[in-house]
Structure formats: structure tokens, C-alpha cells
Enzyme design. Structure first.
Site, PDB file in Angstrom:
ATOM      1  N   GLU A  58      -0.979  -1.934   5.025  1.00 37.72           N
ATOM      2  CA  GLU A  58      -0.120  -2.016   6.219  1.00 37.72           C
ATOM      3  C   GLU A  58      -0.179  -0.739   7.043  1.00 37.72           C
ATOM      4  O   GLU A  58       0.015  -0.767   8.255  1.00 37.72           O
ATOM      5  CB  GLU A  58       1.334  -2.285   5.785  1.00 37.72           C
ATOM      6  CG  GLU A  58       2.293  -2.548   6.948  1.00 37.72           C
ATOM      7  CD  GLU A  58       2.764  -1.301   7.669  1.00 37.72           C
ATOM      8  OE1 GLU A  58       2.901  -1.339   8.910  1.00 37.72           O
ATOM      9  OE2 GLU A  58       2.973  -0.265   7.012  1.00 37.72           O
ATOM     10  N   ASP A 108       0.799  -1.230   0.000  1.00 35.11           N
ATOM     11  CA  ASP A 108       0.000   0.000   0.000  1.00 35.11           C
ATOM     12  C   ASP A 108       0.832   1.281   0.000  1.00 35.11           C
ATOM     13  O   ASP A 108       1.975   1.305   0.440  1.00 35.11           O
ATOM     14  CB  ASP A 108      -0.976   0.026   1.190  1.00 35.11           C
ATOM     15  CG  ASP A 108      -0.260  -0.146   2.535  1.00 35.11           C
ATOM     16  OD1 ASP A 108       0.728  -0.886   2.604  1.00 35.11           O
ATOM     17  OD2 ASP A 108      -0.711   0.473   3.525  1.00 35.11           O
TER      18      ASP A 108
HETATM   19 ZN    ZN Z   1       5.022   3.499   6.494  1.00 30.65          ZN
HETATM   20 ZN    ZN Z   2       6.412   0.822   5.588  1.00 33.94          ZN
END
Ligand code: ZN
Ligand code: ZN
Length: 390
Positions: free
Chosen positions: A137, A79
């Protein structure tokens, strides 16, 4: 026999072109549709069994070695962040307001390179590799959702590995540490409730702005006075909201921020003092407080035995590296939710080249890294996985 590093270097153009393509087309967490499509395409092209749509936009593939053996899970995050890129790079983001400012474009490209390397070596592997391309994440729960959807089952991994390019250190640096390496993270919202009124008649109000100022200041005593100087913790207030007008005392001020720690006992101490300070300070100024604390991630704790084998792979594959054996960061990582269940190692590879200005910190609009880290990362991850499947 060529080393994994030599093989990864021979794939440099492949890795770099993927990384730059992901960088041009960054996608926020759970929206990695284009990225996941390319990941699935590349993994399918190797003839792997590919599962797309895991945790919305995640991709999981199994790579089988020639003989039976343990299962190694390798995790790569995909991401980007809501940041407007200012690098001026030729491959800069074409998606306004979204940028790969953490290096996950590199991680995804490294993951696909690892798939190629290990696929080429599958006759030597005893066991299987679970390649996990994780969405979201950056604080919105991608790893948790993957775990909830069964990424740690069927087959259950015996070991899990993940990596991060690290722009605080130059290419050639390695952070491979046994024990806690990234902090546990909670986010808090505090509401200080007073009674609004006329700014010129403060005696008729209960001022939550003054109370908030005292709370913010007093919170800084937790790390400086309550936690041992030999232990690590952070309490940071990042957001203060209250009031609109210059002549109105508002009824409410809202504070937000984050708490970080490594050791569970320190975490409990910080959370207890946080609660005590907020409530009693607010009360001392006639206000009432509401506290909401949300656990984001547990600490990332590297398993000593797994880490020892990653260190062996590093010594063999990247002997020119400069190892920092006691590296830790107060940053946090949702890989913790996989590593709480499966012994693992989360390691860091230096990615900066200060001479070329490639050393802005992670999440900065000018973040960019030296792509020479990519083959090093792919080689180390491949060699570490192979180490467990000998
Ligand atoms: Zn990051
Ligand atoms: Zn990262």
C-alpha cells in the site's frame, strides 16, 4: 445474542498474537511472503476458498453467506515500511531496517479476526464477502496491481470497505465521513538546468542553485495565493540535490516532492500553476526546467449511501464512540483505485493512548498503538459488512 464487539473481544488474544507476530516480522511491499502465508493458512483453516499470489503477495478469499445476495469487498493492507524501529517494545521488529510503522500489522490481524467473526455468522448472511489482503500500500502500487489482476471481477463487488487505525486520535474516536476523506497525491521531480562553472566567477555561469531557491519559495504561493483559502491543497518540496563542492557552481539541481488535493478542479489549478511557476521562474534566472509529475493515487471519496450504513453499524456496535463527522486528512491511500470503481467507505478508528506514550505519528520509528483498537476495528468492519448482507 452477543454483539460483534463482545465476540471480537473474546478473540482478543488471537488478534493480538497475530498482530505481534506480524509486528516482529515486518515485510516491505510485494515481499509479504511470510505474512501472506499466515493469512492464507488462517483463511484456509476456516474452510474458505483462498487465492494466494494475487498481485504477487496478495491473498483473496471468498466467504459465502447462507443465501444469495450482494458482494462486499473488505480490504486489509499488509506491508511494512523501510524504518528502523525505536519503540523498545517486547514485540519489536526482528527485521533490521523494516518496521510496521503504519499499523498494517494491526489491519492484517483485524482482517483475519473479521474472517472468523463473519464465518461464525455466515448462516445470517445473504451474499458473500470478498476478503482482500493487499500488498504494497505504501506508495508502490499494490491496489492498482490487484485491480489489474481482476480483484474487482468475478464476482464484482457491490460495495467495498477499508479501515485505518489512526494514532492522531485516542481509542474510542471514529472518523466516518461522507465525501472526500483522503487526498489525491502526485509526486514530482523538477530538474533546474543551468551552466556550471567556478564559484568565484558567477558571471560566467548560470546558477541553478539560486534559481531553485526562488522556485521553492515561489511554489509556496500556489496554496497561499492561487487556491481558495476555503479549499485544501498541499505543495511540499522534500528533496533538493545539486552540487558537490564548495567552489563549483553545479550545472543542475533536482527537486522532489508531493502535491495533495481533494477536488479535481483544485488539483488541476495546482498542477497548472506548478508548471507555470517552475518554468517561468527558472527562465527568469536564465535556467531551463524539466518537470515530471506522476499521479500516485486519486482522492479517496466515500459514497454517501455506503457511509450512512457504516454509520448505522457504528452506532449499533460502538455506541460509546466519539464520532468526528467532518474528519479529513491530506494523507493518501491507494484504496482510491478500488473505490473509483466500486462505491465504498474508508473509515478511521482512533488508536492512541497518550498516557502510555502510544501516540507517535504514523511512519515514526516509535510508532505503536493501543491494541484495544483491534477488537473495535474487527467488530465495526464485521458489522458494516453484515449490514450490507442482511
Ligand atoms: Zn502509511
Ligand atoms: Zn497505512
Amino acid at each position: 445474542m452477543p454483539s460483534y464487539l463482545e465476540e471480537a473481544q473474546s478473540l482478543f488474544e488471537y488478534t493480538q498474537s497475530l498482530r505481534r507476530d506480524f509486528h516482529r516480522h515486518p515485510e516491505l511491499g510485494f515481499q509479504e511472503v511470510r505474512t501472506a502465508g499466515i493469512v492464507a493458512r488462517e483463511l484456509s483453516a476456516l474452510g474458505l476458498e483462498v487465492h494466494a499470489g494475487v498481485a504477487k503477495t496478495g491473498v483473496v478469499a471468498m466467504l459465502e453467506g447462507a443465501r444469495p445476495g450482494p458482494v462486499a469487498l473488505l480490504r486489509f493492507d499488509m506491508d511494512a515500511l523501510p524504518v528502523t524501529e525505536q519503540t523498545g517494545a517486547e514485540y519489536a521488529s526482528q527485521n533490521p531496517g523494516v518496521m510496521h510503522a503504519c499499523g498494517h500489522d494491526g489491519h492484517t490481524a483485524v482482517g483475519l479476526t473479521v474472517a472468523r467473526l463473519l464465518h461464525a455468522h455466515r448462516q445470517e448472511l445473504a451474499g458473500s464477502v470478498k476478503l482482500v489482503f493487499q500488498p504494497a500500500e505504501e506508495g508502490i502500487g499494490g491496489a492498482d496491481l490487484m485491480v489489474a489482476e481482476g480483484v474487482l471481477l468475478d464476482p464484482r463487488p457491490d460495495v467495498c470497505l477499508a479501515l485505518h487505525v489512526w494514532n492522531d486520535r485516542p481509542v474510542g474516536w471514529l472518523g466516518i465521513v461522507s465525501g472526500p476523506v483522503m487526498a489525491a497525491s502526485e509526486i514530482f521531480t523538477v530538474r533546474i538546468l543551468g551552466r556550471g562553472g567556478h564559484a568565484a566567477l558567477p558571471q560566467a555561469s548560470i546558477d541553478p542553485v539560486l534559481a531553485s531557491a526562488q522556485v521553492i519559495t515561489a511554489l509556496q504561493s500556489i496554496v497561499s495565493r492561487s487556491v481558495s483559502p476555503l479549499q485544501a491543497a498541499v505543495v511540499t518540496v522534500t528533496s533538493v540535490h545539486g552540487g558537490e563542492a564548495f567552489n563549483v557552481i553545479p550545472p543542475l539541481v533536482e527537486l522532489k516532492g508531493t502535491i495533495r488535493s481533494f477536488e479535481p478542479a483544485v488539483r488541476e489549478l495546482v498542477l497548472r500553476r506548478f508548471d507555470e511557476i517552475v518554468h517561468s521562474t527558472a527562465q527568469a534566472f536564465g535556467c531551463r526546467a524539466e518537470v515530471e509529475c506522476l499521479v500516485m493515487t486519486a482522492a479517496v471519496v466515500n459514497d454517501p449511501q455506503v457511509t450512512a450504513r457504516v454509520l448505522q453499524a457504528a452506532a449499533r456496535e460502538l455506541p460509546d464512540s466519539k464520532l468526528e463527522p467532518d474528519f479529513k486528512t491530506m494523507g493518501s491511500e491507494d484504496m482510491a483505485s478500488m473505490m473509483q470503481n466500486i462505491p465504498g467507505c474508508y473509515f478511521f478508528l482512533g488508536s492512541a493512548d497518550p498516557a502510555r506514550g502510544l501516540n507517535a505519528s504514523h511512519h515514526h520509528p516509535r510508532f505503536d498503538f493501543d491494541e484495544q483498537v483491534l477488537p473495535r476495528a474487527a467488530a465495526l468492519m464485521s458489522a458494516a459488512a453484515a449490514e450490507f448482507l442482511k
